[in-house]
Design a protein around this motif. Sequence first.
Motif, short mmCIF file in Angstrom:
data_model
loop_
_atom_site.label_atom_id
_atom_site.label_comp_id
_atom_site.label_asym_id
_atom_site.label_seq_id
_atom_site.Cartn_x
_atom_site.Cartn_y
_atom_site.Cartn_z
N HIS A 393 0.27 46.99 -12.73
CA HIS A 393 -0.40 47.82 -11.63
C HIS A 393 -2.17 47.17 -11.64
O HIS A 393 -2.70 47.83 -10.80
N ASN A 394 -2.65 46.70 -13.02
CA ASN A 394 -3.88 46.31 -12.70
C ASN A 394 -4.32 45.03 -13.61
O ASN A 394 -3.05 44.21 -13.77
N GLU A 395 -5.42 44.43 -13.93
CA GLU A 395 -5.45 43.25 -14.48
C GLU A 395 -4.72 42.92 -15.88
O GLU A 395 -4.24 42.22 -16.04
N ALA A 396 -4.89 44.27 -16.72
CA ALA A 396 -4.17 43.87 -17.94
C ALA A 396 -2.67 43.71 -17.97
O ALA A 396 -2.13 42.84 -18.73
N HIS A 430 -9.79 40.98 -6.36
CA HIS A 430 -10.16 39.45 -6.54
C HIS A 430 -9.43 39.15 -7.85
O HIS A 430 -8.88 37.98 -8.14
N ASN A 431 -9.68 39.96 -8.84
CA ASN A 431 -9.15 39.36 -10.19
C ASN A 431 -7.73 39.22 -10.39
O ASN A 431 -6.94 38.58 -11.27
N LEU A 432 -6.89 40.28 -9.68
CA LEU A 432 -5.59 40.08 -9.43
C LEU A 432 -5.01 38.70 -8.81
O LEU A 432 -4.15 38.02 -9.49
N GLY A 433 -5.80 38.48 -8.06
CA GLY A 433 -5.58 36.93 -7.19
C GLY A 433 -5.85 35.76 -8.18
O GLY A 433 -5.06 34.75 -8.39
N ARG A 434 -7.13 36.03 -8.89
CA ARG A 434 -7.24 34.99 -10.19
C ARG A 434 -6.14 34.86 -11.15
O ARG A 434 -6.04 33.82 -11.54
N GLY A 467 -9.51 35.17 -5.07
CA GLY A 467 -9.22 35.00 -6.57
C GLY A 467 -8.49 33.94 -6.91
O GLY A 467 -8.74 33.23 -7.76
N ALA A 468 -7.14 33.71 -6.19
CA ALA A 468 -6.27 32.80 -6.53
C ALA A 468 -6.76 31.44 -6.29
O ALA A 468 -6.84 30.48 -6.91
N THR A 469 -7.71 31.08 -5.11
CA THR A 469 -8.58 29.96 -5.05
C THR A 469 -9.32 29.47 -6.08
O THR A 469 -9.50 28.47 -6.65
N GLU A 470 -9.96 30.58 -6.52
CA GLU A 470 -10.98 30.53 -7.82
C GLU A 470 -10.36 29.83 -8.96
O GLU A 470 -10.89 29.16 -9.85
N ALA A 471 -9.22 30.47 -9.05
CA ALA A 471 -8.48 30.07 -10.32
C ALA A 471 -7.89 28.76 -10.35
O ALA A 471 -7.19 28.05 -11.17
#
Length: 544
Positions: A393-396, A430-434, A467-471
């Motif tokens: 449910h989060n970044e980690a 954003h970070n989830l997408g990244r 975020g996905a695009t940034e990655a």
Amino acid sequence: MADETHRSDSEVELLELRVLDGPNRFFSRPAVKLEFVAPTPGAAAEVAASAGLAVRRLYVALGLPAPRVVSRRSTDDRRAVIAYPWRRRTIAQAIAAAASRLALRRSTDRRELPALRAMALGPLPHLPRPRVPVVAITGTNGKSTTTRLIAHIATRAGMRVGMTNSDGIFVAGKLVEAGDWTGFGGAARILAEPGVELAVLETARGGILLRGIGYGANDVGVVTNVSADHLGLQGIDTLDELAETKAAVVRMTKPAGWAVLNADDPRTWAMRRETRAHWYAFSMDPTSPHAERALEAGGRAAVLERGWLVLRRAEEPPVRVARASELPVALHGLARYNVANALAAAAACDALQLPTKAIAAGLRSFGADAAANPGRLNLFERDGIVVLIDFAHNEAGLEGLVTVSRGLAGTHRVRLAIGTAGDRTDELLHNLGRIGGGGADDLVICEKVHYLRGRDREDLNRLMRGGATEAGYRGEVPAYPSELAALEALLERADAGDVVAVMSHVERLEIFEWLASNGFEPIPPERLRDLVASAPEDQPPEDR
């Protein structure tokens, strides 16, 4: 007449007056919290300071001992909190309300004191007195898995265990009340249950903030980690504030008890300074200086050493418990974060003085299947296509899910559905997408339309796509209206060997039913070993 304090009280409002009935973010005893908000930085803090002074002044005027008052400011300085412990509920709450009016200059002492003097003091705090050992588990990630592991190990050791977690209340392994019982009420229910020999209580951030913890002290407090989640909610804006909240679990641990702390997480390890209990460090690093510090202080440590979960005590030989490769919950070592959770569980059970053999047997027999640990790394397969359902449910959590998915997929594709509730910060979304864009070959969004919580659906999707695009993800990132719809879409284009992973928070049961009705079967231990054995060579050998 000009306001000499240069603040406009008219712009400051009382956001919340909350009575906390148990140990909480501020104190290891019941407390009252006042939170003020203003559009101008600093104005709320000035009013809060005035309210704190008014609280102490009113207590003294009533002939009562003035309490200690603590204060906190938000990062943008537009919100401010004061809190103080209470001995008598009614008068404490009434004083808080009066102090807020005084601080906002909407009343005077002359108007407030007669009513307060005529008021009954009210009841004393009423918290259950545990008659059995209590283990409390908190953290951002892994607390449900660690809770279930501890309960399973103790049950295998012959104890009658009462457990609360986000799925319900369990007694002797049986569900007696479904729902999220990680707060005040769940603890009270377990501690009142006849015949229970050990209470294992998952303790969530929300419960601590909304009412406090539902009992006065525990024997073992476990903190798995502190990472970004639920920030911007209920007055918690930073990781340090989140850590302060979760540290309530170890602040209330008995002096003769044990604080089981993640020595690899700086904010969690710093909690050792806030507990009176013995330190029990756990670490994935066998040479961890923090684990050594715990031993030097007369504590203990649980570490991963040459692929083994090892328990250490000062001036005693280390004790091997089990190999990481033997742990089904850790996908035989592939899921490193569940190796850490197993270390935490082993440490807690050792602190309870359970035999090492019982700890080892429990760790080796606790599965990652939907029956043992629903919604956490549950694996299914049909025609060589692997489906992985996880709460992530989060970044980690998502980073762990991506790592496991890549390990299982090998040279095949990872097809991933990401999504979360709308009450997350822009940065987290954003970070989830990244993370998803950087780890998946095929990425989609699974919307949680009933959990937008005030956020626009397209705005939420835009942040994750950004975020996905940034990655470096170059494909389209389509959105589907549900977790199940996203799963079906990914499966339509999956080939044998692919891993299809879904961040599932809402439709877990529906997904399990759909998988069963469409020929997907839980992956048995022997098949899981084969999948893990074929993991890429860049996996650490002790975890393969």
